[in-house]
Motif scaffolding. Structure first.
Motif, PDB file in Angstrom:
ATOM      1  N   VAL A  35      -5.364  13.828 -12.046  1.00 50.58           N
ATOM      2  CA  VAL A  35      -6.346  13.621 -10.855  1.00 50.58           C
ATOM      3  C   VAL A  35      -6.515  12.069 -10.610  1.00 50.58           C
ATOM      4  O   VAL A  35      -6.712  11.801  -9.231  1.00 50.58           O
ATOM      5  CB  VAL A  35      -7.691  14.266 -11.208  1.00 50.58           C
ATOM      6  CG1 VAL A  35      -8.735  13.681 -10.138  1.00 50.58           C
ATOM      7  CG2 VAL A  35      -7.658  15.637 -11.504  1.00 50.58           C
ATOM      8  N   GLY A  36      -6.489  11.281 -11.707  1.00 54.56           N
ATOM      9  CA  GLY A  36      -6.570  10.014 -11.291  1.00 54.56           C
ATOM     10  C   GLY A  36      -5.729   9.177 -10.322  1.00 54.56           C
ATOM     11  O   GLY A  36      -5.701   8.712  -9.325  1.00 54.56           O
ATOM     12  N   PRO A  37      -4.293   9.460 -10.833  1.00 53.47           N
ATOM     13  CA  PRO A  37      -2.935   8.834  -9.857  1.00 53.47           C
ATOM     14  C   PRO A  37      -3.183   9.708  -8.351  1.00 53.47           C
ATOM     15  O   PRO A  37      -2.949   8.953  -7.666  1.00 53.47           O
ATOM     16  CB  PRO A  37      -1.949   9.333 -10.461  1.00 53.47           C
ATOM     17  CG  PRO A  37      -2.343   9.455 -12.013  1.00 53.47           C
ATOM     18  CD  PRO A  37      -3.623   9.751 -12.170  1.00 53.47           C
ATOM     19  N   LEU A  38      -3.416  10.963  -8.292  1.00 63.58           N
ATOM     20  CA  LEU A  38      -3.513  11.547  -7.063  1.00 63.58           C
ATOM     21  C   LEU A  38      -4.670  11.051  -6.300  1.00 63.58           C
ATOM     22  O   LEU A  38      -4.553  10.842  -5.223  1.00 63.58           O
ATOM     23  CB  LEU A  38      -3.661  13.100  -7.256  1.00 63.58           C
ATOM     24  CG  LEU A  38      -2.759  13.847  -7.933  1.00 63.58           C
ATOM     25  CD1 LEU A  38      -2.695  15.361  -8.217  1.00 63.58           C
ATOM     26  CD2 LEU A  38      -1.072  13.662  -7.139  1.00 63.58           C
ATOM     27  N   GLY A  39      -5.971  10.940  -6.905  1.00 63.41           N
ATOM     28  CA  GLY A  39      -6.885  10.150  -6.115  1.00 63.41           C
ATOM     29  C   GLY A  39      -6.530   8.806  -5.345  1.00 63.41           C
ATOM     30  O   GLY A  39      -6.937   8.654  -4.519  1.00 63.41           O
ATOM     31  N   ALA A  40      -6.083   8.084  -6.571  1.00 62.63           N
ATOM     32  CA  ALA A  40      -5.615   6.514  -6.144  1.00 62.63           C
ATOM     33  C   ALA A  40      -4.569   6.736  -5.065  1.00 62.63           C
ATOM     34  O   ALA A  40      -4.849   5.964  -4.095  1.00 62.63           O
ATOM     35  CB  ALA A  40      -5.146   5.726  -7.260  1.00 62.63           C
ATOM     36  N   ALA A  41      -3.565   7.669  -5.174  1.00 61.28           N
ATOM     37  CA  ALA A  41      -2.777   7.833  -3.757  1.00 61.28           C
ATOM     38  C   ALA A  41      -3.462   7.958  -2.541  1.00 61.28           C
ATOM     39  O   ALA A  41      -2.890   7.493  -1.683  1.00 61.28           O
ATOM     40  CB  ALA A  41      -1.626   9.087  -4.412  1.00 61.28           C
ATOM     41  N   VAL A  42      -4.617   8.978  -2.500  1.00 66.84           N
ATOM     42  CA  VAL A  42      -5.172   9.334  -1.304  1.00 66.84           C
ATOM     43  C   VAL A  42      -5.797   7.928  -0.759  1.00 66.84           C
ATOM     44  O   VAL A  42      -5.757   7.703   0.544  1.00 66.84           O
ATOM     45  CB  VAL A  42      -6.158  10.369  -1.537  1.00 66.84           C
ATOM     46  CG1 VAL A  42      -7.066  10.508  -0.259  1.00 66.84           C
ATOM     47  CG2 VAL A  42      -5.656  11.762  -1.875  1.00 66.84           C
ATOM     48  N   VAL A  43      -6.570   7.207  -1.710  1.00 68.14           N
ATOM     49  CA  VAL A  43      -7.361   6.121  -1.106  1.00 68.14           C
ATOM     50  C   VAL A  43      -6.100   5.126  -0.737  1.00 68.14           C
ATOM     51  O   VAL A  43      -6.455   4.431   0.629  1.00 68.14           O
ATOM     52  CB  VAL A  43      -7.919   5.464  -2.284  1.00 68.14           C
ATOM     53  CG1 VAL A  43      -8.650   4.074  -1.757  1.00 68.14           C
ATOM     54  CG2 VAL A  43      -9.222   6.445  -2.588  1.00 68.14           C
ATOM     55  N   LEU A  44      -4.873   4.739  -1.562  1.00 65.75           N
ATOM     56  CA  LEU A  44      -4.124   3.925  -0.908  1.00 65.75           C
ATOM     57  C   LEU A  44      -3.365   4.389   0.314  1.00 65.75           C
ATOM     58  O   LEU A  44      -3.039   3.396   1.063  1.00 65.75           O
ATOM     59  CB  LEU A  44      -2.933   3.552  -2.077  1.00 65.75           C
ATOM     60  CG  LEU A  44      -3.515   3.040  -3.431  1.00 65.75           C
ATOM     61  CD1 LEU A  44      -2.589   3.144  -4.459  1.00 65.75           C
ATOM     62  CD2 LEU A  44      -3.596   1.524  -3.022  1.00 65.75           C
ATOM     63  N   LEU A  45      -2.971   5.533   0.566  1.00 66.26           N
ATOM     64  CA  LEU A  45      -2.247   5.908   1.606  1.00 66.26           C
ATOM     65  C   LEU A  45      -3.148   6.077   2.975  1.00 66.26           C
ATOM     66  O   LEU A  45      -2.786   5.779   4.051  1.00 66.26           O
ATOM     67  CB  LEU A  45      -1.629   7.494   1.408  1.00 66.26           C
ATOM     68  CG  LEU A  45      -0.411   7.371   0.405  1.00 66.26           C
ATOM     69  CD1 LEU A  45      -0.108   8.742   0.245  1.00 66.26           C
ATOM     70  CD2 LEU A  45       0.631   6.528   0.860  1.00 66.26           C
ATOM     71  N   ALA A  46      -4.462   6.457   2.638  1.00 69.48           N
ATOM     72  CA  ALA A  46      -5.456   5.973   3.671  1.00 69.48           C
ATOM     73  C   ALA A  46      -5.608   4.872   4.242  1.00 69.48           C
ATOM     74  O   ALA A  46      -5.504   4.449   5.517  1.00 69.48           O
ATOM     75  CB  ALA A  46      -6.919   6.705   3.357  1.00 69.48           C
ATOM     76  N   LEU A 100       0.661  -1.452   0.031  1.00 71.84           N
ATOM     77  CA  LEU A 100       0.005   0.272  -0.095  1.00 71.84           C
ATOM     78  C   LEU A 100       0.752   1.142  -0.219  1.00 71.84           C
ATOM     79  O   LEU A 100       0.486   2.303  -0.734  1.00 71.84           O
ATOM     80  CB  LEU A 100      -1.036   0.141   1.204  1.00 71.84           C
ATOM     81  CG  LEU A 100      -2.203  -1.101   1.298  1.00 71.84           C
ATOM     82  CD1 LEU A 100      -2.842  -1.133   2.529  1.00 71.84           C
ATOM     83  CD2 LEU A 100      -2.931  -0.671   0.051  1.00 71.84           C
ATOM     84  N   ALA A 101       1.820   1.253   0.962  1.00 74.21           N
ATOM     85  CA  ALA A 101       2.792   2.400   0.885  1.00 74.21           C
ATOM     86  C   ALA A 101       3.354   2.532  -0.284  1.00 74.21           C
ATOM     87  O   ALA A 101       3.658   3.786  -0.935  1.00 74.21           O
ATOM     88  CB  ALA A 101       3.809   2.169   2.029  1.00 74.21           C
ATOM     89  N   THR A 102       4.134   1.469  -1.000  1.00 68.21           N
ATOM     90  CA  THR A 102       4.906   1.751  -2.096  1.00 68.21           C
ATOM     91  C   THR A 102       4.130   2.162  -3.312  1.00 68.21           C
ATOM     92  O   THR A 102       4.324   3.076  -4.030  1.00 68.21           O
ATOM     93  CB  THR A 102       5.578   0.441  -2.506  1.00 68.21           C
ATOM     94  OG1 THR A 102       6.418   0.049  -1.496  1.00 68.21           O
ATOM     95  CG2 THR A 102       6.420   0.449  -3.770  1.00 68.21           C
ATOM     96  N   VAL A 103       2.755   1.631  -3.638  1.00 68.07           N
ATOM     97  CA  VAL A 103       2.108   1.899  -4.708  1.00 68.07           C
ATOM     98  C   VAL A 103       1.373   3.304  -4.453  1.00 68.07           C
ATOM     99  O   VAL A 103       1.280   4.029  -5.347  1.00 68.07           O
ATOM    100  CB  VAL A 103       0.925   0.977  -4.904  1.00 68.07           C
ATOM    101  CG1 VAL A 103      -0.077   1.386  -5.958  1.00 68.07           C
ATOM    102  CG2 VAL A 103       1.562  -0.644  -5.058  1.00 68.07           C
TER     103      VAL A 103
END
Length: 519
Positions: free
Chosen positions: A266-277, A240-243
């Protein structure tokens, strides 16, 4: 009020009773082989370890910038497209930023020497493969593996400094570690320019091979600490952290070409928020041996140091990038001349980092970081007044010295504060978090300032300014924003402790550190 530092899951603290080597007396982490060594032999080993740490830190930071000047030659030699050429830089940045937390935790779980050798092996083989690459995909793949090696090496180098060196030698070791990192980043343009102009672009990668070979041999001097508990790497958290971090860095990188509102951003940044949460939930709720213990960041010194580092790096990365562009595109300097123009940056960083290691015991982190960041902000404001008819002496020399001296003074106190009160079994974790803050902050700052430069330059062209003047206006606006980021870092640094923090193992030691133990 006494600052007790963050507690560990097993109840231990670095400044509490000794467990695996860190104690109130600043005792280093050692193995049985070191314990049997006499004082002269131990001093030699500390000197060798210090040389390894300095060499590794210099090499990792150097490779973040050394390829920039060589990019045009890479394009013509291997046939890169304009968009494909960006991945020579982005492949390294993405993997480096994505794997830093994993690399830091690996040092805690599997031992310093073994993880160091793993990182060196990856970095050296990738450098050799990249230097011999005959096609764009081979070079990009080599740069990605280089980034993986760097993500292992950067946190383990800081962990070695904060856990192996005794209190009497730690100030000097931290100062040299910081100076090596600053000098590596600043001299990347110089070394890359000289190698590209007088040898070949391939040598910006091949030059790492002999350094890695020497470090592999000298790395035997590092204590082979073996954790008391059976290592259990948090694979779910690592994924999760790496991706998540890779998606964050990728989204930020894409803003330079596509803007902040495009789907590719927006797509990668949105995915980053979900994954880091999801990563935060995993670490706080499920992981037996978490990749990052979130309670660590609630400690004032640790959390404040990482937040300040994020802002500081955002301004620092932008200053390197735009000053390099100004020298080459506005003042029309060649690669080697551009590199030589960065020598004041190298001198300022190195001198102020070493001075900060001596002053830290008297002042604590707050005074050094707030003063240094404020000086760096003034230097960048001075830089923002650059002009199309500028010269090195009139336009570059003064702000280079002020900016680099200010920023360079911040790294020793931030590294020390970010590892204050952290137990030996979480030192790599703390180092990985600090390196992640630096990398992510640099990527964010660069993305923001690149957008500012592009918008300001386009507005100037629309107003009828010549192309070169419009370019110059964009660079000046970007450097003004970078100055604001450093000013924000100076203000935020007031959350750091005002005096030298308690706890022997991670404080930088007395104001005039001796050479005992450090070699």
């Amino acid at each position: 009020m006494r600052d007790d530092g963050p507690t560990q899951p097993h109840g231990g603290r670095r400044d509490a009773a000794p467990a695996t080597g860190g104690g109130a007396d600043g005792a280093p982490r050692v193995d049985a082989e070191w314990a049997d060594a006499g004082a002269p032999e131990a001093a030699v080993r500390y000197a060798v370890v210090l040389a390894v740490v300095v060499g590794v830190q210099f090499m990792v930071t150097l490779d973040a910038s050394v390829v920039n000047v060589a990019l045009p030659d890479m394009r013509s030699d291997l046939g890169f497209s304009e968009s494909g050429l960006l991945w020579v830089v982005n492949a390294y940045t993405l993997v480096f930023g994505g794997f830093l937390l994993l690399g830091g935790r690996a040092a805690d779980l599997f031992g310093l020497r073994r993880v160091l050798w793993l990182g060196l092996g990856l970095f050296g083989l990738a450098s050799l493969a990249g230097g011999l690459a005959q096609a764009p995909p081979a070079l990009v793949a080599a740069r990605a593996v280089q980034g993986l090696g760097a993500a292992v090496l950067a946190p383990v180098a800081l962990t070695i400094v904060t856990t192996v060196f005794p209190a009497t030698g730690r100030a000097r070791a931290l100062g040299l570690w910081s100076a090596a990192g600053a000098a590596g980043g600043a001299s990347g343009v110089l070394i890359g320019g000289v190698l590209t102009e007088y040898l070949d672009w391939r040598w910006v990668l091949l030059v790492n091979v002999p350094i890695v070979a020497l470090a592999l041999v000298a790395g035997r001097a590092i204590p082979d600490h073996r954790p008391a508990r059976r290592p259990r790497l948090d694979l779910v958290g690592a994924l999760l952290a790496t991706v998540g971090l890779a998606a964050l860095v990728y989204g930020v990188v894409r803003t330079a070409d596509d803007g902040w509102t495009s789907a590719t951003t927006v797509g990668p940044l949105g995915a980053a928020v979900v994954l880091l949460a999801a990563f935060g939930w995993q670490e706080s709720r499920r992981a037996a041996q978490p990749l990052v213990r979130l309670g660590l960041l609630t400690h004032r010194a640790v959390g404040g140091a990482n937040a300040t580092m994020l802002l500081l790096a955002s301004g620092q990365f932008a200053s390197f990038y735009f000053v390099s562009l100004y020298l080459q595109r506005v003042l029309a300097l060649g690669p080697a001349a551009t590199g030589l123009a960065f020598l004041p940056f190298c001198a300022g960083f190195t001198a102020s980092a070493l001075l900060a290691s001596r002053l830290y015991g008297r002042t604590g982190p707050r005074a050094l970081v707030s003063g240094g960041a404020a000086a760096g902000a003034l230097g960048l404001l001075w830089f923002s007044r650059l002009g199309v008819d500028g010269t090195f002496l009139a336009t570059v020399l003064g702000p280079s010295l002020l900016t680099s001296a200010g920023i360079g003074a911040c790294f020793v106190p931030l590294a020390s504060a970010a590892t204050t009160g952290v137990g030996d079994d979480e030192a790599g974790m703390a180092s990985g978090v600090l390196n992640s803050a630096q990398q992510v902050g640099g990527s964010l700052g660069l993305a923001v300032t690149v957008s500012v430069a592009a918008n300001r330059g386009e507005a100037a062209r629309s107003a009828g300014d010549p192309a070169l003047a419009a370019l110059n206006h964009g660079y000046g606006a970007a450097l003004s924003v970078a100055a604001c980021l450093l000013a924000a870092a100076a203000l935020l640094s007031w959350v750091l402790p005002g005096r030298r923090t308690s706890g022997g193992a991670t404080t930088a030691g007395p104001a005039a550190p001796t050479t005992e133990g450090a070699g």
